[in-house]
Design an enzyme around this catalytic site. Structure first.
Site, PDB file in Angstrom:
ATOM      1  N   HIS A 142      32.417 -61.518 -60.326  1.00  0.00           N
ATOM      2  CA  HIS A 142      31.891 -62.418 -59.158  1.00  0.00           C
ATOM      3  C   HIS A 142      30.514 -63.184 -59.392  1.00  0.00           C
ATOM      4  O   HIS A 142      30.303 -64.188 -58.934  1.00  0.00           O
ATOM      5  CB  HIS A 142      31.598 -61.527 -57.935  1.00  0.00           C
ATOM      6  CG  HIS A 142      30.350 -60.834 -58.057  1.00  0.00           C
ATOM      7  ND1 HIS A 142      30.159 -59.339 -58.665  1.00  0.00           N
ATOM      8  CD2 HIS A 142      29.252 -60.979 -57.346  1.00  0.00           C
ATOM      9  CE1 HIS A 142      29.006 -59.021 -58.419  1.00  0.00           C
ATOM     10  NE2 HIS A 142      28.290 -59.955 -57.529  1.00  0.00           N
TER      11      HIS A 142
ATOM     12  N   ASP B 285      28.379 -51.455 -66.610  1.00  0.00           N
ATOM     13  CA  ASP B 285      28.246 -51.957 -65.177  1.00  0.00           C
ATOM     14  C   ASP B 285      27.810 -53.439 -65.203  1.00  0.00           C
ATOM     15  O   ASP B 285      28.305 -54.355 -64.443  1.00  0.00           O
ATOM     16  CB  ASP B 285      27.626 -51.297 -64.266  1.00  0.00           C
ATOM     17  CG  ASP B 285      27.468 -51.602 -62.731  1.00  0.00           C
ATOM     18  OD1 ASP B 285      28.738 -51.990 -62.342  1.00  0.00           O
ATOM     19  OD2 ASP B 285      26.674 -51.615 -62.029  1.00  0.00           O
TER      20      ASP B 285
ATOM     21  N   GLU C 168      17.598 -55.105 -59.812  1.00  0.00           N
ATOM     22  CA  GLU C 168      18.031 -54.614 -58.633  1.00  0.00           C
ATOM     23  C   GLU C 168      17.005 -53.726 -57.979  1.00  0.00           C
ATOM     24  O   GLU C 168      16.703 -52.933 -58.770  1.00  0.00           O
ATOM     25  CB  GLU C 168      19.197 -54.033 -58.340  1.00  0.00           C
ATOM     26  CG  GLU C 168      20.411 -54.871 -58.772  1.00  0.00           C
ATOM     27  CD  GLU C 168      21.779 -54.393 -58.565  1.00  0.00           C
ATOM     28  OE1 GLU C 168      22.421 -54.386 -57.402  1.00  0.00           O
ATOM     29  OE2 GLU C 168      22.279 -53.470 -59.368  1.00  0.00           O
TER      30      GLU C 168
ATOM     31  N   LYS D 289      28.960 -67.599 -58.425  1.00  0.00           N
ATOM     32  CA  LYS D 289      27.876 -68.016 -57.738  1.00  0.00           C
ATOM     33  C   LYS D 289      27.354 -69.285 -57.877  1.00  0.00           C
ATOM     34  O   LYS D 289      27.682 -69.828 -59.272  1.00  0.00           O
ATOM     35  CB  LYS D 289      26.641 -67.042 -58.327  1.00  0.00           C
ATOM     36  CG  LYS D 289      26.791 -65.492 -57.715  1.00  0.00           C
ATOM     37  CD  LYS D 289      25.541 -64.718 -58.282  1.00  0.00           C
ATOM     38  CE  LYS D 289      25.959 -63.357 -58.197  1.00  0.00           C
ATOM     39  NZ  LYS D 289      25.580 -62.761 -56.984  1.00  0.00           N
TER      40      LYS D 289
ATOM     41  N   HIS E 268      28.645 -59.282 -66.316  1.00  0.00           N
ATOM     42  CA  HIS E 268      27.620 -60.429 -65.985  1.00  0.00           C
ATOM     43  C   HIS E 268      26.641 -60.894 -66.920  1.00  0.00           C
ATOM     44  O   HIS E 268      26.478 -62.131 -67.032  1.00  0.00           O
ATOM     45  CB  HIS E 268      26.725 -59.859 -64.894  1.00  0.00           C
ATOM     46  CG  HIS E 268      27.749 -58.849 -63.638  1.00  0.00           C
ATOM     47  ND1 HIS E 268      29.060 -59.638 -63.316  1.00  0.00           N
ATOM     48  CD2 HIS E 268      27.542 -58.268 -62.636  1.00  0.00           C
ATOM     49  CE1 HIS E 268      29.377 -58.825 -62.295  1.00  0.00           C
ATOM     50  NE2 HIS E 268      28.408 -58.004 -62.071  1.00  0.00           N
TER      51      HIS E 268
ATOM     52  N   LYS F 298      18.433 -50.559 -62.232  1.00  0.00           N
ATOM     53  CA  LYS F 298      18.573 -50.206 -60.638  1.00  0.00           C
ATOM     54  C   LYS F 298      17.096 -49.736 -60.426  1.00  0.00           C
ATOM     55  O   LYS F 298      16.472 -49.296 -61.217  1.00  0.00           O
ATOM     56  CB  LYS F 298      19.584 -49.323 -60.428  1.00  0.00           C
ATOM     57  CG  LYS F 298      21.016 -49.347 -60.656  1.00  0.00           C
ATOM     58  CD  LYS F 298      21.708 -50.100 -59.383  1.00  0.00           C
ATOM     59  CE  LYS F 298      23.060 -50.202 -59.695  1.00  0.00           C
ATOM     60  NZ  LYS F 298      23.650 -51.116 -58.848  1.00  0.00           N
TER      61      LYS F 298
ATOM     62  N   ARG G  46      45.312 -46.451 -47.345  1.00  0.00           N
ATOM     63  CA  ARG G  46      45.888 -45.105 -46.941  1.00  0.00           C
ATOM     64  C   ARG G  46      45.730 -44.941 -45.457  1.00  0.00           C
ATOM     65  O   ARG G  46      46.416 -43.942 -44.826  1.00  0.00           O
ATOM     66  CB  ARG G  46      45.243 -44.051 -47.947  1.00  0.00           C
ATOM     67  CG  ARG G  46      45.818 -44.047 -49.326  1.00  0.00           C
ATOM     68  CD  ARG G  46      45.132 -43.197 -50.198  1.00  0.00           C
ATOM     69  NE  ARG G  46      43.891 -43.467 -50.253  1.00  0.00           N
ATOM     70  CZ  ARG G  46      42.900 -42.692 -51.234  1.00  0.00           C
ATOM     71  NH1 ARG G  46      43.569 -41.842 -52.074  1.00  0.00           N
ATOM     72  NH2 ARG G  46      41.995 -43.026 -51.275  1.00  0.00           N
TER      73      ARG G  46
HETATM   74  C1  BG6 Z   1      28.506 -55.255 -59.414  1.00  0.00           C
HETATM   75  C2  BG6 Z   1      27.655 -53.979 -59.986  1.00  0.00           C
HETATM   76  O1  BG6 Z   1      29.269 -56.003 -60.310  1.00  0.00           O
HETATM   77  O2  BG6 Z   1      27.321 -56.050 -59.240  1.00  0.00           O
HETATM   78  C3  BG6 Z   1      26.978 -53.309 -59.176  1.00  0.00           C
HETATM   79  O3  BG6 Z   1      28.890 -53.163 -60.031  1.00  0.00           O
HETATM   80  C4  BG6 Z   1      25.809 -54.348 -58.703  1.00  0.00           C
HETATM   81  O4  BG6 Z   1      26.268 -52.133 -59.677  1.00  0.00           O
HETATM   82  C5  BG6 Z   1      26.496 -55.658 -58.358  1.00  0.00           C
HETATM   83  O5  BG6 Z   1      24.899 -53.784 -57.613  1.00  0.00           O
HETATM   84  C6  BG6 Z   1      25.300 -56.842 -58.331  1.00  0.00           C
HETATM   85  O6  BG6 Z   1      25.679 -57.839 -57.594  1.00  0.00           O
HETATM   86  P1  BG6 Z   1      24.888 -59.065 -56.976  1.00  0.00           P
HETATM   87  O7  BG6 Z   1      25.973 -60.264 -56.545  1.00  0.00           O
HETATM   88  O8  BG6 Z   1      24.161 -58.213 -55.713  1.00  0.00           O
HETATM   89  O9  BG6 Z   1      24.101 -59.346 -57.989  1.00  0.00           O
END
Ligand code: BG6
Length: 506
Positions: A199, A256, A237, A203, A261, A351, A60
């Site tokens: 994602h 999340d 994390e 890895k 994951h 977290k 935007r």
């Molecule tokens: C994301 C989550 O998919 O993965 C985040 O939304 C999280 O909350 C992140 O921090 C962690 O990814 P990575 O690659 O740092 O383990």
């Protein structure tokens, strides 16, 4: 399609894809800054992208291309050093056009720009649309892509490839919204045009689970309930919710991380061997095992899960002061197939925990060996640790005789570390995933069916949690989570195997 040996031995650079236009919506956002532009630059600097590769960036903000390139320069610099000559050439490929994809503002300029690039290069470009935008506006964004016929692709030359679309998690908030999203997508795009990113699948170490399991004869015979006692899958994390309070507070740890994951890691650890290394075959096997995960009943949810919030979570930026959203989730699951029957899988994430680590630990059954009975009171089980991040590697815990004149047995660790075994830097997940979209390989992307099956496991848990069952626990920042999580596993006669924060620390 590539087979496993090829994948392992040859990076995807063997096929660089044809002339391409990558259109990034949300080009000024967090994802673009942290992941997309740094990954694109890295691929470009290694000469892995197609010779003709145009980046159409849009958001935007009212920029023009030249000032926007300086912004991209800074984005990349946060992650890596740039080489002046490489950057100058790369920058020329970036073109910025302001637009609002959800509100349908100035989308025609983007359509015209792509046509112009195609006229100039006298060929059809493989068009890739990357929706690096907020999940709340994805649905509307897809409809507007359709309104401007972005899904039709190049029309000015013959032999155009079908455009591809990249979308990011979350894929809905539950089964129903995931199905609605899929329905909107399917109005314009076929399944082979849709690249859904988790994602974690990009890895390197996650992909290595495949090589480790199916490339070594050693492990397959013991990879089952006859030998494995239980499995602990952890994504911890140390960071807080940071600037993502608004999104996170509506989402929670279960949606999340566990829904995507962790279930993906579980599937890769437990799936049967695919017949071939093709996207269809891999997806089929993953789907099969995810379908075999037992859906928990209401009563089981109360006794098999823990939800918790770190102290002071409610004081974080953009978090509801009365929030009951969990920043920690633990779920115990079982797979109902002959290989895994009665093996518990503990999936946990949170977290503000003690450290950043993702690992899969398979603990073997404790066998009392008659032979060692006199000097080995307590059997020490073997375990295998697949360390996804950081200090990527694999650890195997064995028992050995301590040197000396008496017979004493002690646990010892054997390690394989990426850093020392391969003197090659590991590509970031986004480099691998972007490259795969460019060459059109969907193996590492999620299918709609796997997403739906995952929601079928998660939705019932969410529902019971939303009725405040089990009670929301709390935990200290910097700990390994709430006491309730220790109690849950202790009731099973087991304990947490702390992820090896020290593995492969060289
Ligand atoms: C994301 C989550 O998919 O993965 C985040 O939304 C999280 O909350 C992140 O921090 C962690 O990814 P990575 O690659 O740092 O383990």
């Amino acid at each position: 399609m590539r087979n496993s040996a090829e994948i392992i031995n040859n990076p995807p650079s063997v096929n660089r894809g044809g002339p391409t236009a990558l259109v990034i919506f949300g080009a000024t956002g967090d994802l673009s800054r942290k992941r997309i532009f740094p990954a694109l630059y890295k691929l470009y600097s290694q000469n892995l992208l197609p010779q003709t590769f145009v980046i159409v960036a849009s958001a935007r903000s009212q920029h023009t291309s030249i000032p926007f390139r300086s912004i991209v320069f800074q984005m990349i610099q946060e992650k890596q050093k740039l080489k002046k000559d490489v950057w100058q050439k790369f920058a020329q490929e970036i073109h910025y056009f302001p637009s609002d994809l959800a509100l349908d503002i100035r989308l025609q300029t983007i359509a015209t720009a792509i046509d112009e690039f195609e006229k100039k290069s006298n060929t059809c470009l493989n068009r890739i649309f990357y929706l690096a935008i907020s999940p709340q506006i994805v649905q509307k964004a897809i409809e507007n892509l359709g309104k401007y016929n972005f899904h039709l692709g190049c029309t000015i030359h013959k032999g155009a490839k079908k455009p591809r679309i990249i979308i990011e998690k979350p894929f809905g908030q539950d089964l129903k919204s995931a199905q609605n999203l899929a329905q909107t997508l399917s109005r314009f795009f076929a399944e082979d045009q849709i690249y859904r990113i988790d994602h974690y699948l990009g890895k390197e170490t996650v992909q290595n689970i495949f090589a480790f399991r199916f490339g070594n004869e050693l492990f397959e015979p013991v990879w089952n309930n006859q030998y494995i006692d239980h499995v602990q899958i952890t994504t911890a994390e140390d960071i807080s919710v940071e600037k993502r309070g608004e999104y996170y507070d509506q989402t929670g740890a279960l949606r999340d991380i566990v829904q995507n994951h962790l279930l993906q890691l579980l599937a890769l650890t437990t799936m049967e061997e695919p017949e071939e290394f093709t996207a269809e075959s891999i997806r089929r096997k993953k789907l099969q095992v995810i379908r075999q995960i037992k859906k928990l009943t209401k009563e089981e949810i109360v006794t098999s899960t823990v939800r918790a919030q770190y102290q002071d979570y409610r004081q974080e930026e953009k978090i509801d002061p009365n929030s009951v959203t969990e920043s920690y989730a633990l779920v115990r699951l079982f797979i109902e197939n002959p290989r895994w029957l009665r093996v518990p899988f503990y999936l946990r994430t949170g977290k503000k925990l003690m450290g950043k680590v993702t690992s899969i630990i398979l603990q073997f059954k404790e066998k009392s060996h008659e032979l060692f009975k006199t000097f080995w009171q307590k059997p020490l089980p073997n375990h295998i640790t697949l360390q996804i991040q950081p200090n990527e590697g694999i650890g195997i815990r064995l028992v050995a005789k301590k040197p000396g004149l008496t017979t004493k047995l002690e646990p010892v660790d054997m390690e394989f570390c990426y850093k020392t075994s391969f003197d090659i830097p590991q590509p970031d997940a986004y480099e691998r995933l972007l490259m795969d979209v460019v060459i059109g390989d969907q193996s590492l992307f999620l299918s709609q069916s796997v997403i739906e099956e995952s929601w079928k496991i998660i939705d019932p848990i969410r529902e019971v949690w939303d009725h405040d069952q089990p009670k929301l626990a709390t935990y200290k920042p910097g700990s390994w989570g709430p006491k309730e999580a220790d109690d849950l596993i202790a009731k099973d006669g087991r304990q947490w195997l702390q992820p090896l924060l020290t593995i492969c620390k060289i």
